[in-house]
Write a protein that holds these residues in place. Sequence first.
Motif, PDB file in Angstrom:
ATOM      1  N   ALA A  39      10.638   8.011  -3.583  1.00  9.86           N
ATOM      2  CA  ALA A  39       9.282   8.995  -3.940  1.00  9.86           C
ATOM      3  C   ALA A  39       9.568   9.946  -5.337  1.00  9.86           C
ATOM      4  CB  ALA A  39       8.727   9.752  -2.641  1.00  9.86           C
ATOM      5  N   ARG A  46       8.459  12.554   2.677  1.00 12.10           N
ATOM      6  CA  ARG A  46       8.425  11.548   1.426  1.00 12.10           C
ATOM      7  C   ARG A  46       7.152  11.986   0.735  1.00 12.10           C
ATOM      8  NH1 ARG A  46       8.330   5.134   2.368  1.00 12.10           N
ATOM      9  NH2 ARG A  46       6.409   5.734   3.378  1.00 12.10           N
ATOM     10  N   TYR A  54       0.500   9.943   1.298  1.00 15.50           N
ATOM     11  CA  TYR A  54      -0.109   9.372   2.447  1.00 15.50           C
ATOM     12  C   TYR A  54       0.604   9.172   3.444  1.00 15.50           C
ATOM     13  CZ  TYR A  54      -3.988   6.401   3.850  1.00 15.50           C
ATOM     14  OH  TYR A  54      -5.040   5.973   4.684  1.00 15.50           O
ATOM     15  N   THR A  97      -4.612   3.466  -6.974  1.00 14.87           N
ATOM     16  CA  THR A  97      -4.016   4.201  -6.110  1.00 14.87           C
ATOM     17  C   THR A  97      -2.647   4.627  -6.698  1.00 14.87           C
ATOM     18  OG1 THR A  97      -4.699   2.845  -4.209  1.00 14.87           O
ATOM     19  CG2 THR A  97      -2.703   4.427  -3.942  1.00 14.87           C
ATOM     20  N   HIS A  98      -1.596   3.840  -7.326  1.00 12.65           N
ATOM     21  CA  HIS A  98      -0.386   4.233  -7.962  1.00 12.65           C
ATOM     22  C   HIS A  98      -0.573   5.222  -9.036  1.00 12.65           C
ATOM     23  CE1 HIS A  98      -1.215   0.669 -10.539  1.00 12.65           C
ATOM     24  NE2 HIS A  98      -0.584   1.434 -11.315  1.00 12.65           N
ATOM     25  N   LYS A  99      -1.873   5.402  -9.563  1.00 16.52           N
ATOM     26  CA  LYS A  99      -1.737   6.608 -10.555  1.00 16.52           C
ATOM     27  C   LYS A  99      -2.462   7.852 -10.202  1.00 16.52           C
ATOM     28  CE  LYS A  99      -1.601   3.429 -14.442  1.00 16.52           C
ATOM     29  NZ  LYS A  99      -2.267   2.386 -15.409  1.00 16.52           N
ATOM     30  N   ARG A 100      -2.746   8.005  -8.740  1.00 16.42           N
ATOM     31  CA  ARG A 100      -3.431   9.116  -8.035  1.00 16.42           C
ATOM     32  C   ARG A 100      -2.225  10.147  -7.585  1.00 16.42           C
ATOM     33  NH1 ARG A 100      -8.919   6.964  -5.345  1.00 16.42           N
ATOM     34  NH2 ARG A 100      -9.695   5.700  -6.809  1.00 16.42           N
ATOM     35  N   ARG A 142      -8.858   5.789   3.292  1.00 14.63           N
ATOM     36  CA  ARG A 142      -8.259   4.734   2.275  1.00 14.63           C
ATOM     37  C   ARG A 142      -9.259   4.668   0.903  1.00 14.63           C
ATOM     38  NH1 ARG A 142      -5.470   0.867   4.234  1.00 14.63           N
ATOM     39  NH2 ARG A 142      -6.388  -0.710   3.073  1.00 14.63           N
ATOM     40  N   ALA A 144       3.755   1.443  -1.130  1.00 17.69           N
ATOM     41  CA  ALA A 144       4.514   1.657  -2.205  1.00 17.69           C
ATOM     42  C   ALA A 144       3.494   2.140  -3.541  1.00 17.69           C
ATOM     43  CB  ALA A 144       4.995   0.320  -3.013  1.00 17.69           C
ATOM     44  N   ALA A 145       2.373   1.738  -3.445  1.00 13.58           N
ATOM     45  CA  ALA A 145       1.099   2.198  -4.298  1.00 13.58           C
ATOM     46  C   ALA A 145       1.013   3.613  -3.996  1.00 13.58           C
ATOM     47  CB  ALA A 145      -0.221   1.434  -3.927  1.00 13.58           C
ATOM     48  N   THR A 146       0.754   4.310  -2.855  1.00 18.14           N
ATOM     49  CA  THR A 146       0.670   5.599  -2.604  1.00 18.14           C
ATOM     50  C   THR A 146       2.063   6.515  -3.136  1.00 18.14           C
ATOM     51  OG1 THR A 146       1.748   5.603  -0.413  1.00 18.14           O
ATOM     52  CG2 THR A 146      -0.493   5.303  -0.566  1.00 18.14           C
ATOM     53  N   LEU A 147       3.192   5.814  -3.412  1.00 20.93           N
ATOM     54  CA  LEU A 147       4.197   6.422  -3.932  1.00 20.93           C
ATOM     55  C   LEU A 147       4.566   6.102  -5.581  1.00 20.93           C
ATOM     56  CD1 LEU A 147       6.801   5.550  -1.256  1.00 20.93           C
ATOM     57  CD2 LEU A 147       5.821   7.717  -1.425  1.00 20.93           C
ATOM     58  N   ARG A 148       3.381   5.913  -5.911  1.00 19.48           N
ATOM     59  CA  ARG A 148       3.409   5.531  -7.505  1.00 19.48           C
ATOM     60  C   ARG A 148       3.916   4.396  -8.168  1.00 19.48           C
ATOM     61  NH1 ARG A 148       0.736  10.623  -9.713  1.00 19.48           N
ATOM     62  NH2 ARG A 148       0.767   9.658 -11.458  1.00 19.48           N
ATOM     63  N   ALA A 149       4.251   3.673  -7.450  1.00 17.85           N
ATOM     64  CA  ALA A 149       4.757   2.173  -7.676  1.00 17.85           C
ATOM     65  C   ALA A 149       3.817   1.380  -8.174  1.00 17.85           C
ATOM     66  CB  ALA A 149       5.665   1.656  -6.567  1.00 17.85           C
ATOM     67  N   GLY A 150       3.857   0.838  -9.374  1.00 17.64           N
ATOM     68  CA  GLY A 150       3.047  -0.410  -9.983  1.00 17.64           C
ATOM     69  C   GLY A 150       3.190  -1.469  -9.514  1.00 17.64           C
ATOM     70  N   GLU A 204       0.703  -1.153  -0.093  1.00 18.32           N
ATOM     71  CA  GLU A 204       0.060  -0.166  -0.057  1.00 18.32           C
ATOM     72  C   GLU A 204       1.041   1.207  -0.063  1.00 18.32           C
ATOM     73  OE1 GLU A 204      -3.796  -1.702   2.134  1.00 18.32           O
ATOM     74  OE2 GLU A 204      -2.845  -0.370   3.217  1.00 18.32           O
ATOM     75  N   LEU A 208      -7.121   2.773  -1.753  1.00 20.79           N
ATOM     76  CA  LEU A 208      -6.803   1.589  -1.252  1.00 20.79           C
ATOM     77  C   LEU A 208      -7.798   0.652  -0.760  1.00 20.79           C
ATOM     78  CD1 LEU A 208      -3.831   3.048   1.104  1.00 20.79           C
ATOM     79  CD2 LEU A 208      -3.560   1.789  -0.732  1.00 20.79           C
ATOM     80  N   LEU A 251      -1.300  11.908  -5.096  1.00 22.95           N
ATOM     81  CA  LEU A 251      -1.550  11.703  -3.663  1.00 22.95           C
ATOM     82  C   LEU A 251      -0.090  11.446  -2.866  1.00 22.95           C
ATOM     83  CD1 LEU A 251      -1.892   8.902  -2.302  1.00 22.95           C
ATOM     84  CD2 LEU A 251      -3.922   9.092  -3.325  1.00 22.95           C
ATOM     85  N   MET A 266       6.555  13.873  -3.267  1.00 24.05           N
ATOM     86  CA  MET A 266       5.632  13.476  -4.330  1.00 24.05           C
ATOM     87  C   MET A 266       5.001  14.639  -5.012  1.00 24.05           C
ATOM     88  SD  MET A 266       6.161  10.199  -4.203  1.00 24.05           S
ATOM     89  CE  MET A 266       4.718   9.706  -5.557  1.00 24.05           C
ATOM     90  N   ALA A 322       5.092  12.406 -10.311  1.00 23.76           N
ATOM     91  CA  ALA A 322       4.993  12.679 -11.815  1.00 23.76           C
ATOM     92  C   ALA A 322       5.452  14.041 -11.951  1.00 23.76           C
ATOM     93  CB  ALA A 322       3.158  12.656 -11.756  1.00 23.76           C
TER      94      ALA A 322
END
Lengths: 231, 369
Positions: free
Chosen positions: B112, B157, B92, B85-88, B56, A126-132, A124, B61, B90, B161, B117
């Motif tokens: 990060a 961190r 966290y 999530t990984h394309k938003r 979440r 990693a996902a919030t850090l834009r890791a696919g 989770e 998430l 944000l 982002m 982006a």
Amino acid sequence: MSFSEADIAAIWLTLKLASTVTVLLLIIGTPIAWWLAKTQSWLKGPVGAVVALPLVLPPTVLGFYLLLAMGPNGFIGQLTENLGWGLLPFTFWGLVVASVFYSLPFVVQPIQNAIESLGDRPLEVAATLRAGPFDSFFTVVLPLAKSGFITAAILGFAHTVGEFGVVLMIGGNIPGETRVVSVQIYDHVEALEYAQAHALSGVMIAFSFFVLLGLYGFQRKQTSFLSPRGV
Amino acid sequence: MSLPADDHKTIDARFLLHHQSAEKGGFSLDVDLTIPGKGITAIFGQSGSGKTTFLRCVAGLEKSDQGHLTINGDTWQSPSLFIPTHKRSLGYVFQESSLFQHLTAKGNLDYAIKRSAETMTKELYERVMAIMGIEAILHRYPNQLSGGERQRVAIARALLMQPRLLLMDEPLASLDVARKQEILPYLEKLHLAFDIPVLYVSHSLDEVARLADHTVVLDHGKVIAQGGLTEIFSRIDLPIRFGEDTGVVLQGKVVERDNQWHLARVAFNGGELWVRDGGDDVDQPVRIRVLARDVSLALSNHNDSSILNRLAVEIAEISSGQDESIALVRLKLGEEYIIARLTQRSLHQMQLEPGKKVWAQIKSVAIVR
């Protein structure tokens, strides 16, 4: 102690078999372990049990059914014949296939445990850090579950080196093709060549001991490194 | 990161979600919110109120059965769309430390920066380092950092982002009181230095009073109130009780400093209060908190008591307190309200009722920011 040419050939064959099987097992076992660690499906129990079967079955039982499956009337046999690979029994690749089944739980279970103990949180984060998904597998899961993967590789390798029953059922005793160390020792004993049997058996004991010693040492180091701070 | 100020920026969030799992019981979240797309919005509620689940859902998430989410014009979720999530865009910050422990603090920040982006500028990087005060600890691994340091790195961190929305899930809850006090100033500075909307989940009135501009109160998965911080804190009709912490927050500014007695006079929309001089300069905007338990009422103006702050007020509303002996009285002074906590007996003896003019005696006032 001195080894005959046949002994050396058996050692090389064993190492080649174990290395091939270990690589294949890491590739096949990781997705299975991942699925078992993450799924909520009712199939988790049945699949987990099938993967663990080699732990409790006599190798001859497993070998017997694999022999039938790989034979001309078995589904694996028909598949390999249709693909133009011929039949697998009594070939090196037949041993590889059999060993993959036989050693599967030794690879799947450590990886599954490592992924389960990692939990969902690092993924989770990693996902919030834009890791696919693939990115986070290689940059987060692999490094954090490293000890599980290393344990799996060592156990898969060592267990393949130590197999005998399945080899005898599937591979028989063809020099340079399917005659691995354990079978070679059996041949020496049958021929009452105790000195040669001693030499090879001694090598096996030393190998197994040092592999396990290394493994336990490594695991102890990992647990002291893995403190509960961070993910 | 520095989007132009725009009063029309909003966050629209609508989520409907049911948990049937054994460990979470029969929890459901049913929210439909429009909140400002700037400043800090506190999502306040007791544990089990659904505030973390809400956050979440915003992060993606957790996937709600039905949902719609628009962040300042960007749609992240609609019936036909679910951006993972990984394309938003944000950031966290999780409740407990979420640093990758196989990487150093610097490695965590680089993770990060590499995936953001936006392009990183040296200026921004240095500003984040300075505000979070972590430059000296970047070479350490998470297990070599204190809890407070780990959370500061985690906040840095998230900032690096350069997100369009920053989500913080009780970032101080895992820390002891001293560590909380250590981090709160960093969060305040963050608020002033970066123009990123923040959703800040908390169950602590202290944190909310100090940080939030806007407040959403959740209870049992539903929004029971939302509005400006001062407005929400001055309400006495909410079904959840703040207990000992019941009290209002007033926005004011320092108008005079009395050096002899070390006091400062703070003016707000409705009056003036003397507070202990916290070192704030004259004209400095401050946020002060008046707890209901520190306010008593008198029918006439006594100047023979030790009470420094006495204000003429009008009773606006009376409500029962957390138990049968207690009453909460909402008092209007100018544009603002304060709350007094009295016993039901005093209420009865003084024959207090809405509309009556009385004197509020305020025993203690604290500058929270």
